[in-house]
Enzyme design. Structure first.
Site, mmCIF file in Angstrom:
data_model
loop_
_atom_site.group_PDB
_atom_site.id
_atom_site.type_symbol
_atom_site.label_atom_id
_atom_site.label_comp_id
_atom_site.label_asym_id
_atom_site.label_seq_id
_atom_site.Cartn_x
_atom_site.Cartn_y
_atom_site.Cartn_z
ATOM 1 N N GLU A 92 0.856 -1.191 0.000
ATOM 2 C CA GLU A 92 0.000 0.000 0.000
ATOM 3 C C GLU A 92 0.890 1.238 0.000
ATOM 4 O O GLU A 92 1.539 1.544 0.997
ATOM 5 C CB GLU A 92 -0.879 0.015 1.261
ATOM 6 C CG GLU A 92 -1.879 -1.113 1.346
ATOM 7 C CD GLU A 92 -3.261 -0.736 0.800
ATOM 8 O OE1 GLU A 92 -3.475 0.451 0.462
ATOM 9 O OE2 GLU A 92 -4.107 -1.640 0.709
HETATM 10 ZN ZN LIG Z 1 -6.799 -0.717 -2.684
#
Ligand SMILES: [Zn+2]
Length: 337
Positions: free
Chosen positions: A277
């Site tokens: 992320e």
């Molecule tokens: Zn995502």
């Protein structure tokens, strides 16, 4: 910047020389010219075709299927080695920066025939599903486009959350999320040992107050085989080390256990499956974030090619700090993986 190659191959505090015959410094953190962080659908297709053309056969582009609005979902494959690695970018349409990193990876590995490129392509085959969610990108939203659906995971009037429909128990034929079905079929056909899924998150601090630039996590579904979790943790360490060498600050990601999330689903299916992320930092930091994602893509492929993933202690992943307090919520509060 030549420390990255050393960091990949070594534990903390060690320094080991790279063999000149099979590696070169991965000079990716400095000097690169800026890239388009959000190439249009048409631009993405033309860039991929151009890379394929210029690669002289090293990069092979294919269309693994279409979105609900008939936009192509691309896969680009580079290398022909026995170690198969799958990267996926932009399952969530409003999380763009893995996609330009993928283009740069394909360029750096696929165009040219210097000794390092030739060596890498002989050892690994890297396949990238580039921008899995083309329709969501067009709308700058998380979901695919299925306005008539009433999805269990997703939003009525918009579409499905693609990253909740990778369940090992759902066949592609019965999968209501079109793009997830394409990825399931592609995974089964390619049979990778490593799967890394690139997303974006809001902005967070680490416990010491320094901003997190990215977060990483391995499968957390309780039925994942311990060996597969350990392998994913080794890959997570590569992500953390390579991003840190490129100036980043990586935390663990507090993701859920649901089996429909790609990170869990492909772990349950036996791959070393990792979520990355990238934090949605301000626009001045976007090029850094793209380079950081690129650094991780390069480091995973390079370390796998050297056969050195097994040398990493998986327990080092547990020492990656947890994600701390919120600096800025960029995505919906329910966004996760
Ligand atoms: Zn995502």
């Amino acid at each position: 910047m030549s420390s990255l190659a050393l960091v990949l191959a070594c534990g903390p505090g060690e320094v080991r020389s790279e063999s000149l015959t099979d590696a070169r410094p991965l000079d990716i953190a400095g000097g690169a010219k800026p890239v388009d962080p959000r190439p249009s659908t048409a631009r993405l297709a033309s860039e991929l075709r151009s890379i394929e053309e210029r690669s002289d056969g090293a990069v092979e582009l294919s269309r693994i299927g279409d979105s609900n609005e008939k936009r192509p979902i691309w896969s680009a494959r580079v290398g022909h080695g026995p170690i198969r690695i799958l990267y996926v970018t932009q399952q969530h349409g409003n999380e763009p920066l893995g996609t330009p990193a993928a283009l740069e990876f394909l360029r750096k590995v696929g165009i040219g025939a210097d000794p390092w490129q030739t060596w890498l392509r002989k050892r690994v085959t890297v396949d990238i599903v580039v921008r899995a969610n083309a329709d969501g990108f067009e709308r700058n939203w998380r979901y695919n486009y299925a306005p008539d659906a009433n999805p269990e995971y997703g939003e009525r009037g918009k579409g499905y959350d693609i990253n909740r429909y990778h369940n090992p128990g759902i066949s592609p034929e019965e999968n209501p999320a079109t793009e997830a079905a394409h990825i399931q079929r592609h995974y089964a056909a390619f049979d990778p040992v490593i799967v890394v899924d690139y997303h974006m998150q809001g902005r967070y601090f680490d416990p010491s107050g320094r901003e997190i630039t990215a977060s990483v996590m391995w499968p957390t579904h309780p039925d994942t085989k311990p060996d597969d979790v350990a392998f994913a943790k080794q890959i997570a360490v590569i992500v953390q080390q390579s991003m840190a060498a490129a100036g980043g600050n990586v935390s663990q990601y507090p993701g859920g256990d649901y089996e429909g999330i790609a990170r869990n689903a492909y772990g349950l299916r036996g791959a070393g499956s990792v979520l990355v992320e990238l934090s949605a930092m301000d626009s001045a930091r976007e090029q850094d974030q793209i380079r950081s994602a690129l650094a991780s893509m390069m480091a995973i492929a390079h370390t796998a090619a050297k056969g050195q993933i097994d040398e990493i202690d998986p327990a080092r992943a547990d020492q990656i700090p947890p994600r701390g307090s919120v600096l800025l919520r960029v995505y919906d509060a329910d966004s996760d993986d």
